[in-house]
Design a protein around this motif. Structure first.
Motif, PDB file in Angstrom:
ATOM      1  N   GLN A 103       0.555  -1.203  -0.047  1.00 21.29           N
ATOM      2  CA  GLN A 103      -0.003   0.069   0.014  1.00 21.29           C
ATOM      3  C   GLN A 103       0.778   1.296  -0.076  1.00 21.29           C
ATOM      4  N   ASP A 104       2.035   1.082   0.402  1.00 21.78           N
ATOM      5  CA  ASP A 104       3.140   2.384   0.204  1.00 21.78           C
ATOM      6  C   ASP A 104       3.990   2.235  -0.693  1.00 21.78           C
ATOM      7  N   ASN A 105       3.493   1.470  -1.894  1.00 15.38           N
ATOM      8  CA  ASN A 105       4.215   1.352  -3.122  1.00 15.38           C
ATOM      9  C   ASN A 105       5.450   0.779  -3.155  1.00 15.38           C
ATOM     10  N   LYS A 106       5.879  -0.033  -2.067  1.00 12.29           N
ATOM     11  CA  LYS A 106       7.105  -0.817  -2.097  1.00 12.29           C
ATOM     12  C   LYS A 106       6.955  -2.254  -2.871  1.00 12.29           C
ATOM     13  N   HIS A 107       8.097  -2.603  -3.245  1.00 12.62           N
ATOM     14  CA  HIS A 107       7.964  -3.972  -4.331  1.00 12.62           C
ATOM     15  C   HIS A 107       8.594  -4.808  -3.495  1.00 12.62           C
ATOM     16  N   TYR A 108       7.968  -6.118  -3.293  1.00 14.12           N
ATOM     17  CA  TYR A 108       8.633  -7.176  -2.631  1.00 14.12           C
ATOM     18  C   TYR A 108       8.615  -8.584  -3.546  1.00 14.12           C
ATOM     19  N   ILE A 109       9.455  -9.211  -3.339  1.00 20.93           N
ATOM     20  CA  ILE A 109       9.330 -10.736  -3.751  1.00 20.93           C
ATOM     21  C   ILE A 109       9.509 -11.618  -2.847  1.00 20.93           C
ATOM     22  N   LYS A 110       9.029 -12.672  -2.761  1.00 24.23           N
ATOM     23  CA  LYS A 110       8.964 -13.512  -1.771  1.00 24.23           C
ATOM     24  C   LYS A 110       9.288 -15.181  -2.590  1.00 24.23           C
ATOM     25  N   LEU A 111      10.555 -15.446  -2.226  1.00 23.15           N
ATOM     26  CA  LEU A 111      11.180 -16.687  -2.981  1.00 23.15           C
ATOM     27  C   LEU A 111      11.103 -17.749  -1.464  1.00 23.15           C
ATOM     28  N   GLY A 112      10.245 -18.791  -1.400  1.00 23.25           N
ATOM     29  CA  GLY A 112      10.375 -19.685  -0.273  1.00 23.25           C
ATOM     30  C   GLY A 112      10.161 -18.844   0.926  1.00 23.25           C
ATOM     31  N   CYS A 113      11.256 -18.845   1.910  1.00 23.92           N
ATOM     32  CA  CYS A 113      11.067 -18.017   3.103  1.00 23.92           C
ATOM     33  C   CYS A 113      11.586 -16.917   3.348  1.00 23.92           C
ATOM     34  N   TYR A 114      12.349 -16.548   1.884  1.00 25.72           N
ATOM     35  CA  TYR A 114      12.737 -15.084   1.932  1.00 25.72           C
ATOM     36  C   TYR A 114      11.721 -14.123   1.517  1.00 25.72           C
ATOM     37  N   THR A 115      11.197 -13.123   2.243  1.00 29.25           N
ATOM     38  CA  THR A 115      10.702 -12.117   1.446  1.00 29.25           C
ATOM     39  C   THR A 115      11.426 -10.583   1.543  1.00 29.25           C
ATOM     40  N   ARG A 116      11.776  -9.944   0.416  1.00 27.82           N
ATOM     41  CA  ARG A 116      12.639  -9.109   0.430  1.00 27.82           C
ATOM     42  C   ARG A 116      12.335  -8.145  -0.737  1.00 27.82           C
ATOM     43  N   GLU A 117      12.772  -6.922  -0.584  1.00 26.89           N
ATOM     44  CA  GLU A 117      12.467  -5.805  -1.610  1.00 26.89           C
ATOM     45  C   GLU A 117      13.346  -5.986  -2.891  1.00 26.89           C
ATOM     46  N   VAL A 118      12.729  -5.979  -4.087  1.00 31.73           N
ATOM     47  CA  VAL A 118      13.299  -6.206  -5.364  1.00 31.73           C
ATOM     48  C   VAL A 118      14.802  -5.704  -5.442  1.00 31.73           C
ATOM     49  N   LYS A 119      15.165  -4.488  -5.031  1.00 29.70           N
ATOM     50  CA  LYS A 119      16.485  -3.888  -4.906  1.00 29.70           C
ATOM     51  C   LYS A 119      17.336  -4.944  -4.167  1.00 29.70           C
ATOM     52  N   ASP A 120      16.923  -5.445  -3.103  1.00 27.23           N
ATOM     53  CA  ASP A 120      17.488  -6.364  -2.349  1.00 27.23           C
ATOM     54  C   ASP A 120      17.957  -7.598  -2.824  1.00 27.23           C
ATOM     55  N   TRP A 121      17.072  -8.075  -3.531  1.00 26.43           N
ATOM     56  CA  TRP A 121      17.280  -9.395  -4.370  1.00 26.43           C
ATOM     57  C   TRP A 121      18.453  -9.043  -5.397  1.00 26.43           C
ATOM     58  N   GLU A 122      17.985  -7.999  -5.945  1.00 32.66           N
ATOM     59  CA  GLU A 122      19.069  -7.666  -7.106  1.00 32.66           C
ATOM     60  C   GLU A 122      20.472  -7.486  -6.565  1.00 32.66           C
ATOM     61  N   ASN A 123      20.595  -6.920  -5.425  1.00 29.52           N
ATOM     62  CA  ASN A 123      22.039  -6.707  -5.036  1.00 29.52           C
ATOM     63  C   ASN A 123      22.556  -8.025  -4.383  1.00 29.52           C
ATOM     64  N   ASP A 124      21.751  -9.083  -3.900  1.00 28.43           N
ATOM     65  CA  ASP A 124      22.323 -10.460  -3.366  1.00 28.43           C
ATOM     66  C   ASP A 124      21.323 -11.234  -3.839  1.00 28.43           C
ATOM     67  N   PHE A 125      20.995 -11.732  -5.117  1.00 30.93           N
ATOM     68  CA  PHE A 125      20.174 -12.827  -5.235  1.00 30.93           C
ATOM     69  C   PHE A 125      20.521 -14.063  -4.862  1.00 30.93           C
ATOM     70  N   TRP A 126      21.667 -14.496  -4.790  1.00 29.95           N
ATOM     71  CA  TRP A 126      22.289 -15.887  -4.710  1.00 29.95           C
ATOM     72  C   TRP A 126      22.548 -15.926  -2.956  1.00 29.95           C
ATOM     73  N   ASN A 127      21.423 -15.620  -2.305  1.00 32.02           N
ATOM     74  CA  ASN A 127      21.672 -15.709  -0.700  1.00 32.02           C
ATOM     75  C   ASN A 127      21.661 -16.805  -0.151  1.00 32.02           C
ATOM     76  N   ASN A 128      21.127 -18.000  -0.959  1.00 29.68           N
ATOM     77  CA  ASN A 128      21.053 -19.214  -0.233  1.00 29.68           C
ATOM     78  C   ASN A 128      21.995 -20.213  -0.880  1.00 29.68           C
ATOM     79  N   ASN A 129      23.330 -20.073  -1.193  1.00 32.50           N
ATOM     80  CA  ASN A 129      24.303 -20.763  -1.855  1.00 32.50           C
ATOM     81  C   ASN A 129      24.078 -22.337  -1.521  1.00 32.50           C
ATOM     82  N   SER A 130      23.872 -22.677  -0.121  1.00 32.61           N
ATOM     83  CA  SER A 130      23.743 -24.048   0.113  1.00 32.61           C
ATOM     84  C   SER A 130      22.659 -24.827  -0.623  1.00 32.61           C
ATOM     85  N   GLU A 131      21.503 -24.175  -0.756  1.00 33.81           N
ATOM     86  CA  GLU A 131      20.434 -24.903  -1.471  1.00 33.81           C
ATOM     87  C   GLU A 131      20.318 -24.460  -2.974  1.00 33.81           C
TER      88      GLU A 131
END
Length: 158
Positions: A103-131
């Motif tokens: 509602q405050d016009n932020k953009h999130y993506i949820k992949l599995g148990c991680y919910t992060r803003e798009v910009k955070d995903w773009e900065n560190d997409f491979w945040n789950n290197n073990s899986e």
């Protein structure tokens, strides 16, 4: 027929009894009664076309839940994420994923148990290197596809 909505740790959050009851009817009744579904275990629930308007789903287990056509406007996913628009996708990769416009016009993506803003995903997409290591495997490529699909949905709907 009585159906109980339990928390992910086992306690009963809401129960509803009626003839020909379903989990969908029980969830909608819980929301209508302003029950707090924080941490609810809705694993595998068929909530297609459910009215989840302003539901508190913070910490809820929605793994495998069918949310096709559900009204999630104003639903609370926690961390001050209140949905304006969202799409939940299943079967695109190993876990459920979602694209969310708040509602405050932020953009999130949820992949599995991680919910992060798009910009955070773009900065560190491979945040789950073990899986999901960045190794061009089918598993990792499907995760990347899920991310790109969610990102495109946000781009079209913002």
């Amino acid at each position: 027929m009585e159906i109980e909505i339990k928390s992910i740790i086992g306690g009963i959050l809401f129960e509803y009894q009626k003839e020909n009851n379903t989990i969908l009817k029980t969830v909608e009744k819980a929301i209508k009664n302003r029950a707090d579904l924080h941490g609810a275990n809705l694993h595998g629930a068929n909530l297609g076309r459910a009215n989840l308007y302003r539901a508190n789903l913070y910490g809820a287990n929605l793994h495998g839940a069918d949310l096709h056509g559900a009204n999630l406007h104003g639903a609370n996913l926690g961390d001050n994420i209140t949905i304006e628009k969202a799409i939940f996708l299943i079967g695109i990769y190993y876990y459920n994923c979602a694209a969310i416009i708040t509602q405050d016009n932020k953009h999130y993506i949820k992949l599995g148990c991680y919910t992060r803003e798009v910009k955070d995903w773009e900065n560190d997409f491979w945040n789950n290197n073990s899986e999901f290591p960045n190794n061009n495997s089918i598993k990792s490529n499907l995760r990347k596809l899920a991310f790109e699909t969610c990102k495109k949905w946000i781009e079209i709907n913002k």
